[in-house]
Design a protein around this motif. Structure first.
Motif, PDB file in Angstrom:
ATOM      1  N   UNK B 500       0.815  -1.220   0.000  1.00  0.00           N
ATOM      2  CA  UNK B 500       0.000   0.000   0.000  1.00  0.00           C
ATOM      3  C   UNK B 500       0.851   1.274   0.000  1.00  0.00           C
ATOM      4  N   UNK B 501       2.174   1.131  -0.081  1.00  0.00           N
ATOM      5  CA  UNK B 501       3.040   2.306  -0.129  1.00  0.00           C
ATOM      6  C   UNK B 501       3.539   2.752   1.230  1.00  0.00           C
ATOM      7  N   UNK B 502       3.061   2.114   2.281  1.00  0.00           N
ATOM      8  CA  UNK B 502       3.625   2.426   3.595  1.00  0.00           C
ATOM      9  C   UNK B 502       4.983   1.736   3.717  1.00  0.00           C
ATOM     10  N   UNK B 503       5.771   2.181   4.702  1.00  0.00           N
ATOM     11  CA  UNK B 503       7.103   1.601   4.875  1.00  0.00           C
ATOM     12  C   UNK B 503       7.048   0.551   5.972  1.00  0.00           C
ATOM     13  N   UNK B 504       7.398  -0.654   5.625  1.00  0.00           N
ATOM     14  CA  UNK B 504       7.318  -1.750   6.583  1.00  0.00           C
ATOM     15  C   UNK B 504       8.654  -1.914   7.307  1.00  0.00           C
ATOM     16  N   UNK B 505       9.737  -1.538   6.604  1.00  0.00           N
ATOM     17  CA  UNK B 505      11.058  -1.640   7.231  1.00  0.00           C
ATOM     18  C   UNK B 505      12.067  -0.888   6.362  1.00  0.00           C
ATOM     19  N   UNK B 506      13.275  -0.761   6.894  1.00  0.00           N
ATOM     20  CA  UNK B 506      14.394  -0.224   6.097  1.00  0.00           C
ATOM     21  C   UNK B 506      15.563  -1.201   6.219  1.00  0.00           C
ATOM     22  N   UNK B 507      16.432  -1.153   5.222  1.00  0.00           N
ATOM     23  CA  UNK B 507      17.678  -1.927   5.293  1.00  0.00           C
ATOM     24  C   UNK B 507      18.809  -0.928   5.510  1.00  0.00           C
ATOM     25  N   UNK B 508      19.643  -1.210   6.510  1.00  0.00           N
ATOM     26  CA  UNK B 508      20.766  -0.313   6.782  1.00  0.00           C
ATOM     27  C   UNK B 508      22.061  -0.927   6.272  1.00  0.00           C
ATOM     28  N   UNK B 509      23.039  -0.039   6.079  1.00  0.00           N
ATOM     29  CA  UNK B 509      24.371  -0.472   5.658  1.00  0.00           C
ATOM     30  C   UNK B 509      24.993  -1.293   6.786  1.00  0.00           C
ATOM     31  N   UNK B 510      25.670  -2.392   6.410  1.00  0.00           N
ATOM     32  CA  UNK B 510      26.359  -3.187   7.425  1.00  0.00           C
ATOM     33  C   UNK B 510      27.628  -2.479   7.863  1.00  0.00           C
ATOM     34  N   UNK B 511      27.920  -2.636   9.154  1.00  0.00           N
ATOM     35  CA  UNK B 511      29.178  -2.056   9.668  1.00  0.00           C
ATOM     36  C   UNK B 511      30.356  -2.845   9.130  1.00  0.00           C
TER      37      UNK B 511
END
Lengths: 511, 511
Positions: B500-511
């Motif tokens: 539906x266009x909502x944000x369910x999660x984000x992926x972050x850069x690995x350390x």
């Protein structure tokens, strides 16, 4: 005066600013498809209803709304009357009806026109009592008479935004996957309904043949349908299609057909890969029959036949004379059966068929089209909108669209009939501009549009009776006498829109 | 923290304002399809080109444009690289690529990402070097990882307006009637390309199999295509589809499949009229095989099977176990052949398949779907976006769409494999919210989502190994030990958009 010499004001009350016709290719440029607002259907939502009144309670009905209908059930349609009766009972006013065509079976509309329930009509073809009521000046606003392709254009562009589309659906599942080839009210292709479904805010499929999901033959899919209404009958099979369309038995008609086929053969257009369209009229079908014989004899394989499809064209397909049929509507039972069964019989939307404002319509690929005429002038302008008495009795349908797209547009007509000549110095209404018409074939001779210098050169030593159009007109006048001009009131009762949305002519109220 | 307990900011640089996930049905309401601007094609206009550079000279190329591609040629696709190489050579920058999926064969994009030629990517699935480059933080803006249905939604709504769509077309005529079932690069259904063609300002069909007009099998028609480009090859047949998809031979996988089929049988969903979807994974196919046996034995006739179609599903159709196949993409040669030949094998657009913002997607009618998981938590949230090392290696595809639409969503997975457990207290990424997932089937037992009290009741005396998800997690931990948490940087490299266009999660850069 527009460039066709028709007297058109710059502004028409009840219609608005006029964009004047400026040539058949003047509409080239940047276009847009309008934004569509709608409600989404999520898991758990149901679409199926079995009661019209209960469904209408859910719809955003209002005064001044625009509701659309298609005409594939032709003179057997129950849907337009059924819906409008309920809407009228609820007291709504100032409704605009966008019906792809209106037939005598829709005579119930006359009362709603008189009462101000219906004050606007858009259609590509109108015949019967509604046409007479419009000609008599009863409709509050001028009727807008567009082409088949023009109807897709007005809806897609937003020149006319449809609030609610009511789509007669000979077969549907409970989620609105519909087709026209099955069921008690089968009518074949549903070409004129696609744009309604794609652009209306709310779309209702009305069916008398509800099948299990998913309907295995899908012409218009579930993503465009909000509600499905199951009713007992959407139409009278006897009025939906003729059992079979018939070749003319009139010897004059047969002579015209023979001349036409001979002309096409000598024109150079009759060759492998040729594409072809003809209507369901008796002479047009006779032309198809002559063409069939030539193609078989000379082993010519055409590309496609398009348009309204008849059993005659299906036979040519079955004999391998055309590779494909591109079908926007079926005229008879053989065509319906073929649309269901033959893989090369492809149904198409009216936009794909004939819309000038998309990325390319089928008419653009058409080599030869055979069309009729009620009247024609010496500039090759054709009237198929009004009768010789000045009353609305038809409309362009795909006439202007195919004339514009085809490489060879042939008008077939008896030159004079019942003391009325098809050829006149001034015709009552211009439907199709003469610059898109190449040839007139009559029983007394064939006239080539002077702009087709290539064809004039090619036929200069022909054995065929090539005449100038003025010669044909003079022959006709000698037979019928000078026709009397019809006297009109100033009131504009209909606007004839060209496929690009410009105004090619207006129809005025008769005195 | 959103309602799934994921830490999502309200604004993401390079993405914009965040609409937070608020439940799988929260997107109900008024929607819109955006206005589309384009140029019309009139009689006499030609579309066919045979030189990419000459065609590109005609296109409205510019910095910051959005160009789209589909992934039906999968890991054999030449088109994305071919077009992007020419665009990069011309010096354009800041381009956003909307590719329905990105595969290892698109590794050439990494250089363009590093050079700033490509700064934005929208895709439903990304694997290989491009995924690694995104995870490493090389892409200027966060990648947007939508679902298959979500891709149709972003384009239709205008959340992402496509400037130019480049559509790999296994077969086309010179006017852009295209299909995917014929030609040297046949790939089957073209489901993911429909919305591109419908919504892009300019659409180019790129084909290596040009056929005479009209192409007799039309999946996307001429009204949506501006140009046709003929090239030598659009893809490598070896990479486009596997010859045949294969059932797992792993005994653990086969045990999971058997448990799954037994569960479905006992659930009450396996009955006449049932609809079913499964992917092309080895365990999923083994489930289909088990289902086939039960359906044949118990004489059960299903309604439809949907999704990516494999030869196994085609066999079930041929045996009469499904009435129709609703096909958005073909996974193997048997599916392609069937899409061409079987009337009940119906190709559909990604919007019809799975878009939450139209008038009803096929997933809404789905009874049972079998899906995989890379990770899953005890709230039944599933990750198929990142690997257990935190790097992007997939994406939702139709995972979230079918989970949301189906009545019974079953995740099949080996509980622990190579010392890695599928079940974790905290997963790297949420792709599919647990509220849409009903069942996890592993070799050690079956967990039912506590919200499915009906199923818990039904299976309370079952002979099947029903466990709580916590019990399964504890078994896994006993086998693999506690997994180490991956350490991430603050930088957001990808946004996981729900359908539906909502944000369910984000992926972050690995350390």
């Amino acid at each position: 005066m527009n460039i066709l010499g028709r007297d058109i004001p710059d502004y028409i009350e009840g219609y608005g600013e006029v964009k004047h016709y400026n040539g058949y290719l003047a509409g080239k440029g940047e276009k847009s498809k309008r934004e569509i607002k709608f409600r989404n259907t999520l898991p758990g939502d149901e679409k199926l209803h079995e009661d019209l009144e209960e469904l209408l309670n859910k719809l955003p009905l209002r005064d001044e709304m625009v509701v659309s209908f298609h005409h594939h059930l032709r003179n057997g349609d129950y849907v337009l009357n059924m819906v409008m009766d309920s809407i009228a009972k609820r007291g709504y006013k100032d409704i605009t009806i966008a019906a792809s065509s209106i037939f005598p079976c829709h005579k119930g509309l006359v009362k709603y026109i008189e009462e101000g329930v219906v004050t606007g009509i858009y259609a590509a073809y109108i015949s019967g009592p509604v046409a007479e009521a419009i000609s008599a000046g009863k409709l509050a606003k001028p009727a807008v008479m567009h082409t088949h392709g023009g109807r897709a254009r007005v809806m897609e562009s937003g020149d006319l935004a449809i609030d609610i589309a009511f789509i007669a659906a000979p077969t549907s599942d409970d989620y609105g996957n519909i087709n026209g080839v099955e069921g008690q009210s089968a009518c074949g292709a549903l070409g004129y309904a696609h744009t309604d479904a794609e652009t209306a805010g709310v779309t209702v499929a009305i069916t008398d043949n509800l099948v299990e999901y998913p309907n295995p033959i899908i012409e218009i899919d579930q993503t465009k349908i909000d509600y499905v209404l199951k009713v007992d009958a959407i139409g009278d099979p006897n009025g939906i299609v003729s059992g079979t369309t018939q070749i003319t038995k009139n010897p004059i008609g047969l002579k015209i057909a023979k001349l036409t086929a001979d002309f096409i053969k000598d024109s150079g257009y009759l060759k492998d890969g040729m594409s072809f369209q003809t209507g369901a009229g008796g002479i047009s079908l006779a032309v198809a029959d002559e063409m069939k014989n030539i193609m078989k004899k000379d082993d010519i394989k055409g590309s496609f036949a398009s348009g309204g499809i008849t059993g005659y064209i299906v036979d040519m397909y079955k004999e391998g004379l055309f590779k494909s049929l591109l079908d926007v509507q079926c005229f008879d039972l053989a065509a319906i059966q073929s649309a269901k069964e033959n893989p090369g019989h492809i149904t198409m939307s009216a936009s794909m068929y004939a819309n000038a404002d998309n990325k390319g319509a089928v008419v653009n690929k058409l080599d030869v089209v055979i069309l009729g005429a009620t009247e024609m002038d010496t500039d090759f302008n054709v009237n198929v909108t009004t009768g010789s008495n000045g009353t609305i009795m038809g409309g362009s349908g795909g006439h202007s669209d195919t004339a514009a797209g085809s490489k060879l547009c042939i008008i077939v007509s008896q030159l004079a009939n019942s003391r009325i000549s098809v050829l006149k110095d001034r015709i009552n209404t211009v439907t199709t501009p003469g610059e898109t018409v190449d040839i007139l074939v009559t029983e007394r001779g064939i006239a080539i549009n002077p702009k087709r210098t290539d064809l004039i050169e090619k036929f200069k030593d022909s054995h065929l009776p090539i005449r100038t159009i003025e010669e044909l007109r003079d022959m006709a006048v000698a037979m019928t006498g000078k026709p009397r001009d019809i006297e009109y009131d100033d009131k504009i009762v209909a606007v004839v829109e060209y496929r690009d949305g410009s105004v090619v002519d207006v129809v005025r109220k008769r005195k």
